[in-house]
Design an enzyme around this catalytic site. Structure first.
Site: not given
Length: 484
Positions: A390-394, A396-398, A431
């Site tokens: 979850w820290q590395n796939w998105n 901008p959101v992170h 979500h």
């Protein structure tokens, strides 16, 4: 027997003579072997490189002697199998290529089976009906256009704050109302207007969600600038996205903005269209637009859009339609079978969407706007834990969660565990916001699915991380990454 005894005595005599008699062949070893293994006839230590320097050996004789079988009894050594973790072997590229070949073959079989059973189901015209029902009535597009009102309201509030017409409390109140209406207004329209399709509603809500995060960041950064204005007003750099002061190309220096010079319509709209959620006065800028790079990204966007549509219509929709009856009959074995059949196309579509959005689309926008920071994702495919994924796939959101949500919570005295839980809670809300409202089905499935990531992340980090293969571990760089 006499000849054999004489041969043995001859060998013993040869060995006993020492250096005077050259050793031709004793116990399966030649003098060349002795030299190669580290000792010459003269007793000096030599290596494989200086064997050719021996005066009594020519190149032809050396080739003949090397071809003589030697060391037949020492062909084994202490070593581990390649697939053992203790072997230190890490090159599994061939296995990866093999897996790709098997994946292609298995999916080709499924594709042919699908064509034989259903025929060609791809219809590009049908995709348009997913967004609009009536070409003369497009409420989702109108809803997106209305979002400009909230952008102008945020800009007006910041201008009043910059000149001192609004106090900080009044500005915070106006921003809070503006941000709240930004989230609630599209929900009301989507639920009330029946002509909005689920896909159109989801697209409009996605635009408003991104706008909410951007305006929140815009509010925070300008507030930080006002707090530093008395001490460091001259040191804040001019944003390259707002070129009210012309650049000096002759001197090789770029003029940059300081607060409140960034509070302009052009600067704000550049940030609105830029592929980032975190506002800065000084965005890194690329020197020029690379047309070849831009055209490649555009081709990928068009190609993968058609591929997503085709795979959805040809593969996903028939499986979903065939799953309705098992769901109505509550046939658990058939439900499980349909779920497993959906798993493969679902993963494939997710990977294609990831590449289409995070690589092709965001790089296309960044290149068009000369936006320099292109880190939209990291190596989430090497994830050992749920948290790392979850820290590395998105990114901008992170970055937004880290900068505007998690760190402020830590500064206010909240523990790290509560901060992480709050981040997952906010993610679960959005979500659910993007799923339940367009479908007009207010059920907390998406919310519960995201909140279930918390115990799952703890379980994976506690019990499964130790058995992950070492080849999946990525070496830490000198610059430590910020993580939640």
């Amino acid at each position: 027997m006499e000849e054999t005894g004489a041969l043995i005595r001859k060998r013993r005599a040869t060995i006993s003579t020492g250096k005077c008699v050259p050793l031709k062949q004793v116990n399966g070893r030649s003098e060349v072997d002795e030299s190669v293994n580290g000792r010459s006839d003269s007793g000096n230590i030599v290596t494989k490189r200086n064997v050719s320097d021996l005066p009594s050996t020519t190149s032809k004789e050396r080739k003949k002697r090397i071809n003589v079988p030697s060391d037949r009894q020492s062909c084994h050594r202490l070593q581990e199998s390649l697939l053992s973790s203790a072997s230190g072997y890490r090159n599994y590229r061939g296995v990866l290529n093999w897996c790709v070949v098997m994946l292609v073959l298995s999916n080709a079989r499924l594709f042919l089976e699908n064509l034989l059973k259903y025929g060609i189901l791809v219809d590009p015209i049908q995709v348009v009906s997913l967004f609009i029902k009536d070409p003369y009535n497009m409420p989702a597009a109108c809803l997106v256009i209305v979002s400009n009102v909230f952008i102008v309201a945020a800009l007006y509030t910041e201008r009043r704050l910059s000149v001192g017409c609004f106090s900080e409390r009044v500005g915070l109140l106006v921003h809070s109302i503006n941000l709240s209406v930004t989230l609630c207004f599209p929900v009301t329209i989507v639920l009330m207007v029946k002509s909005i399709t689920p896909v159109g509603g989801a697209s409009a809500l996605g635009v408003y969600t991104v706008l909410f995060l951007k305006l929140y960041s815009y509010k925070d950064v300008n507030k930080w600038c006002r707090e530093m204005s008395h001490a460091k007003a001259r040191s804040l750099a001019r944003s390259l996205s707002c070129s009210s002061i012309p650049r000096s190309r002759e001197s090789g220096q770029d003029y940059q903005v300081s607060y409140p010079g960034n509070v302009t319509l052009r600067d704000l709209y550049y940030f609105v269209f830029a592929p980032t959620l975190c506002y800065e006065l000084n965005f890194p800028r690329s020197p020029r637009i690379r047309m070849s790079f831009l055209l490649r990204r555009l081709f990928e966007m068009l190609f993968f859009t058609q591929l997503l549509v085709g795979l959805t219509q040809q593969w996903m929709i028939p499986i979903i339609q065939s799953s309705m009856k098992p769901l109505e009959d509550m046939d658990l074995p058939m439900m499980m079978e349909r779920l497993l059949r959906l798993a493969v196309p679902n993963h494939l579509l997710w990977l294609i969407f990831f590449y289409w959005f995070f690589h092709s689309s965001l790089n296309f926008i960044a290149e068009l706007l000369q936006f320099g920071d292109r880190e939209f994702y990291r190596d989430w495919w090497n994830s050992e834990t749920i948290t790392y994924f979850w820290q590395n796939w998105n990114i901008p959101v992170h970055k937004w969660c880290l900068r505007h949500f998690y760190k402020p919570l830590l500064k206010s005295g909240v523990s790290k565990w509560l901060g992480q839980s709050a981040v997952f809670l906010a993610s679960a809300f959005f979500h659910e916001y993007l799923v339940s409202v367009p479908l007009k089905m207010l059920r907390p499935w998406a919310f519960m699915g995201m909140m279930a990531q918390l115990p799952l992340a703890w379980f994976v980090a506690r019990f499964l991380r130790a058995i992950s293969p070492e080849m999946m571990r990525v070496p830490e760089s000198s610059n430590q990454r910020e993580s939640v």
